[in-house]
Design a protein around this motif. Structure first.
Motif, PDB file in Angstrom:
ATOM      1  N   UNK A   1      39.750  33.755  49.334  1.00  0.00           N
ATOM      2  CA  UNK A   1      38.565  34.525  48.991  1.00  0.00           C
ATOM      3  C   UNK A   1      38.759  36.037  49.124  1.00  0.00           C
ATOM      4  N   UNK A   2      39.942  36.457  49.518  1.00  0.00           N
ATOM      5  CA  UNK A   2      40.183  37.890  49.674  1.00  0.00           C
ATOM      6  C   UNK A   2      40.268  38.541  48.288  1.00  0.00           C
ATOM      7  N   UNK A   3      39.483  39.574  48.036  1.00  0.00           N
ATOM      8  CA  UNK A   3      39.441  40.204  46.700  1.00  0.00           C
ATOM      9  C   UNK A   3      40.649  41.111  46.460  1.00  0.00           C
ATOM     10  N   UNK A   4      41.775  40.509  46.142  1.00  0.00           N
ATOM     11  CA  UNK A   4      43.044  41.231  46.049  1.00  0.00           C
ATOM     12  C   UNK A   4      43.366  41.759  44.652  1.00  0.00           C
ATOM     13  N   UNK A   5      42.673  41.304  43.629  1.00  0.00           N
ATOM     14  CA  UNK A   5      43.060  41.618  42.254  1.00  0.00           C
ATOM     15  C   UNK A   5      42.056  42.536  41.571  1.00  0.00           C
ATOM     16  N   UNK A   6      42.561  43.590  40.990  1.00  0.00           N
ATOM     17  CA  UNK A   6      41.722  44.481  40.189  1.00  0.00           C
ATOM     18  C   UNK A   6      41.357  43.770  38.887  1.00  0.00           C
TER      19      UNK A   6
ATOM     20  N   UNK B   1      33.345  44.665  45.212  1.00  0.00           N
ATOM     21  CA  UNK B   1      33.554  46.006  44.655  1.00  0.00           C
ATOM     22  C   UNK B   1      34.375  46.834  45.634  1.00  0.00           C
ATOM     23  N   UNK B   2      35.296  47.613  45.093  1.00  0.00           N
ATOM     24  CA  UNK B   2      36.077  48.531  45.915  1.00  0.00           C
ATOM     25  C   UNK B   2      35.175  49.691  46.321  1.00  0.00           C
ATOM     26  N   UNK B   3      35.674  50.542  47.193  1.00  0.00           N
ATOM     27  CA  UNK B   3      34.891  51.714  47.597  1.00  0.00           C
ATOM     28  C   UNK B   3      34.538  52.575  46.389  1.00  0.00           C
ATOM     29  N   UNK B   4      35.394  52.560  45.380  1.00  0.00           N
ATOM     30  CA  UNK B   4      35.133  53.328  44.159  1.00  0.00           C
ATOM     31  C   UNK B   4      34.261  52.595  43.155  1.00  0.00           C
ATOM     32  N   UNK B   5      33.813  51.379  43.489  1.00  0.00           N
ATOM     33  CA  UNK B   5      32.925  50.622  42.609  1.00  0.00           C
ATOM     34  C   UNK B   5      33.626  49.716  41.615  1.00  0.00           C
ATOM     35  N   UNK B   6      34.952  49.597  41.720  1.00  0.00           N
ATOM     36  CA  UNK B   6      35.702  48.752  40.780  1.00  0.00           C
ATOM     37  C   UNK B   6      35.659  47.292  41.223  1.00  0.00           C
ATOM     38  N   UNK B   7      35.596  46.393  40.242  1.00  0.00           N
ATOM     39  CA  UNK B   7      35.561  44.963  40.540  1.00  0.00           C
ATOM     40  C   UNK B   7      36.894  44.514  41.134  1.00  0.00           C
TER      41      UNK B   7
END
Length: 128
Positions: free
Chosen positions: A28-33, A61-67
């Protein structure tokens, strides 16, 4: 529902902080852009956004808002892509995937309950 499956992994202070290997093994770790996920799945970012809009996947979402996508979410997206490529409408594909996920969960619960019943039967046999 599948979109609630995601787990937010946040660094913790002290010795309980997850290390890189823990994150690597975490489904479940969000590792992929989005770009990486699209390349891995041989699809477009627009398709991944459509899964988000359909509420099948809710990427972190990353700190920059990217999925950011997890391996679990990539498997769900791959299944959606497979169904859509076979001619299934996106909405129907999402419903099929949700039902498949619910069925798998029900099978796991049934297996765990059956194991408890079997364990109790063994314990009862030992006591008699």
């Amino acid at each position: 529902m599948i979109c609630s499956k995601g787990v937010v992994v946040q660094p913790q202070s002290g010795s309980n902080e997850p290390n890189a290997n823990d994150k690597f093994d975490d489904e479940d770790y969000p590792a992929y852009s989005m770009g990486s996920a699209a390349r891995i799945l041989d699809t477009t970012p627009a398709f991944l956004r459509s899964l988000d809009e359909a509420k099948l996947l809710t990427p972190q979402r990353s700190e920059g808002g990217h999925r950011r996508y997890s391996r679990y979410q990539l498997r769900i997206a791959a299944r959606a892509r497979e169904l859509v490529d076979q001619g299934t409408a996106l909405e129907a594909a999402c419903r099929i995937i949700i039902l498949e996920d619910q069925l798998a969960e029900a099978h796991a619960i049934n297996a765990a309950l059956q194991q408890r019943i079997d364990d109790r039967a063994v314990d009862d046999d030992r006591q008699s």
